[in-house]
Design a protein around this motif. Structure first.
Motif, PDB file in Angstrom:
ATOM      1  N   TRP A 131       0.594  -1.228   0.098  1.00 52.93           N
ATOM      2  CA  TRP A 131      -0.160   0.083   0.043  1.00 52.93           C
ATOM      3  C   TRP A 131       0.942   1.226  -0.028  1.00 52.93           C
ATOM      4  N   TYR A 132       0.403   2.244  -0.748  1.00 49.85           N
ATOM      5  CA  TYR A 132       1.079   3.547  -0.939  1.00 49.85           C
ATOM      6  C   TYR A 132       2.507   3.684  -1.070  1.00 49.85           C
ATOM      7  N   ARG A 133       2.646   2.662  -2.098  1.00 51.08           N
ATOM      8  CA  ARG A 133       4.087   2.550  -2.478  1.00 51.08           C
ATOM      9  C   ARG A 133       4.233   2.595  -3.909  1.00 51.08           C
ATOM     10  N   GLU A 134       4.878   3.503  -4.322  1.00 51.90           N
ATOM     11  CA  GLU A 134       4.948   3.691  -5.982  1.00 51.90           C
ATOM     12  C   GLU A 134       5.991   2.766  -6.200  1.00 51.90           C
ATOM     13  N   PRO A 135       5.924   2.139  -7.556  1.00 47.77           N
ATOM     14  CA  PRO A 135       6.870   1.132  -7.908  1.00 47.77           C
ATOM     15  C   PRO A 135       8.380   1.807  -8.166  1.00 47.77           C
ATOM     16  N   LEU A 256       7.359  -1.561  12.136  1.00 43.99           N
ATOM     17  CA  LEU A 256       7.983  -2.562  11.444  1.00 43.99           C
ATOM     18  C   LEU A 256       7.252  -3.691  10.794  1.00 43.99           C
ATOM     19  N   GLY A 257       5.987  -3.863  11.668  1.00 43.90           N
ATOM     20  CA  GLY A 257       5.030  -5.002  11.132  1.00 43.90           C
ATOM     21  C   GLY A 257       5.412  -6.065  12.199  1.00 43.90           C
ATOM     22  N   PRO A 287      17.578   5.330   2.535  1.00 42.91           N
ATOM     23  CA  PRO A 287      16.346   6.012   2.553  1.00 42.91           C
ATOM     24  C   PRO A 287      14.844   5.330   3.145  1.00 42.91           C
ATOM     25  N   HIS A 288      14.894   3.792   2.976  1.00 44.30           N
ATOM     26  CA  HIS A 288      13.959   3.173   3.230  1.00 44.30           C
ATOM     27  C   HIS A 288      13.924   3.185   4.907  1.00 44.30           C
ATOM     28  N   ALA A 289      15.117   2.778   5.323  1.00 42.13           N
ATOM     29  CA  ALA A 289      15.465   2.827   6.959  1.00 42.13           C
ATOM     30  C   ALA A 289      15.164   4.140   7.495  1.00 42.13           C
ATOM     31  N   ALA A 290      15.648   5.324   6.929  1.00 38.83           N
ATOM     32  CA  ALA A 290      15.352   6.575   7.489  1.00 38.83           C
ATOM     33  C   ALA A 290      14.024   6.803   7.417  1.00 38.83           C
ATOM     34  N   SER A 291      13.199   6.723   6.418  1.00 42.46           N
ATOM     35  CA  SER A 291      11.645   6.882   6.570  1.00 42.46           C
ATOM     36  C   SER A 291      11.067   5.945   7.549  1.00 42.46           C
TER      37      SER A 291
END
Length: 325
Positions: A131-135, A256-257, A287-291
């Motif tokens: 969800w809410y993720r651009e490819p 994190l889930g 970037p993924h870790a930071a967000s």
């Protein structure tokens, strides 16, 4: 090209029954005027197609008519593994082949099985990305797939973030492509060892004239299963060491889930005098870790790696400029 389109039109009518010119045009990617001309061409060739007028009208074949022109081309046969996955097929440049292969397979099925396949299509749909993720942008995916198919050595310039951030050049033997959570990964051999590369992190790619022989016994699905297990056990260089407040520890499942939170909780150290604890969290890129970690706010402090700390520092400074005082 027109012959292929005429066959597709014929198979659409055979598989789905009555269809309007607008519906046929949408399926074939042409105008309604082109459909009218194609219908005339089929009729002139002896195909018993006729039109019914009115709001629910359209074109259809005479009852009992079936074509046997359903042989798959080589490209269509190769694309069958992507049926039901239109976005990945399009990214690999195989959307048209997949659509044609599905039409021909459906036309070749006996009526009960054909009806069952249509019912499945109407009731089930696979949507891989979250969800809410651009490819990811994957401009080099087609070149990777071509080299993979040809057993061709490639040289890539690649953006990595662990163990040291920066750009590296790698000479690789492509062994497989995997789509995981809407993200493409290349499995390639380097120094006689299969490794994993995120396709969107490839900056440039050159296909070399050199060919290679695939390693005996390599099974892509088995390799990927083991890779995922290692990653989820945090047996990877790409991890973040984070100091967490009691509230930060409690919030991990929401951030994190549940599954990733359980893995992080296994690495928790005893509380320090302030009640904070350290955890090791496997993360995919800076970037993924930071967000992700920013969602914990002041209840998380990154200890390592340095490039993640720098990225967070820059982000927080930018936020401070937006919200001064």
């Amino acid at each position: 090209m027109r012959a292929s389109r005429l066959l597709s039109l014929l198979l659409l009518l055979q598989n789905r029954g009555r269809m309007s010119a607008a519906q046929l045009a949408a399926e074939l990617g042409v105008t309604a005027r082109t459909v009218y001309r194609d219908i005339e061409a089929l009729a002139e060739a002896g195909v018993p197609v006729y039109a019914e007028h009115g709001p629910s009208g359209g074109y259809q074949l005479m009852d009992g008519y079936r074509t046997r022109l359903t042989g798959l081309t080589a490209d269509e046969a190769e694309s069958l593994f992507l049926t039901g996955m239109p976005q990945p097929a399009a990214e690999l440049g195989l959307a048209a082949q997949v659509a044609a292969a599905e039409l021909k397979l459906t036309a070749a099925l006996p009526t009960p099985y054909r009806d069952a396949s249509m019912r499945i299509r109407q009731r089930f749909h696979l949507d891989a990305p979250g969800w809410y993720r651009e490819p990811d942008e994957v401009p080099h995916l087609l070149a990777v797939a071509e080299a993979l198919w040809q057993d061709q050595v490639i040289e890539i310039r690649y953006r990595r973030w662990a163990p040291e951030p920066g750009e590296v050049t790698r000479r690789l033997q492509p062994l497989g492509l995997v789509l995981k959570g809407g993200v493409w990964y290349l499995i390639a051999r380097r120094n006689d060892r299969p490794r994993t590369y995120r396709v969107s992190s490839i900056i440039s790619l050159e296909a070399l004239p050199e060919r290679f022989t695939r390693p005996d016994g390599f099974e892509l699905a088995e390799f990927w299963r083991e890779h995922v297990e290692r990653y989820e056990r945090a047996e990877t260089e790409e991890v973040a060491v984070v100091r967490l407040s009691p509230k930060g520890v409690d919030d991990l499942p929401d951030i994190l889930g549940p599954r990733a939170a359980r893995l992080a909780q296994r690495t928790l150290t005893p509380p320090d005098p302030d009640g904070w604890r350290r955890a090791t969290i496997p993360l995919e890129n800076v970037p993924h870790a930071a967000s992700t970690l920013l969602r914990l706010g002041a209840d998380a402090q990154v200890i390592a790696p340095p490039e993640l700390i720098a990225h967070l520092t820059d982000t927080i400074k930018a936020l401070t400029r937006l919200y001064p005082g």
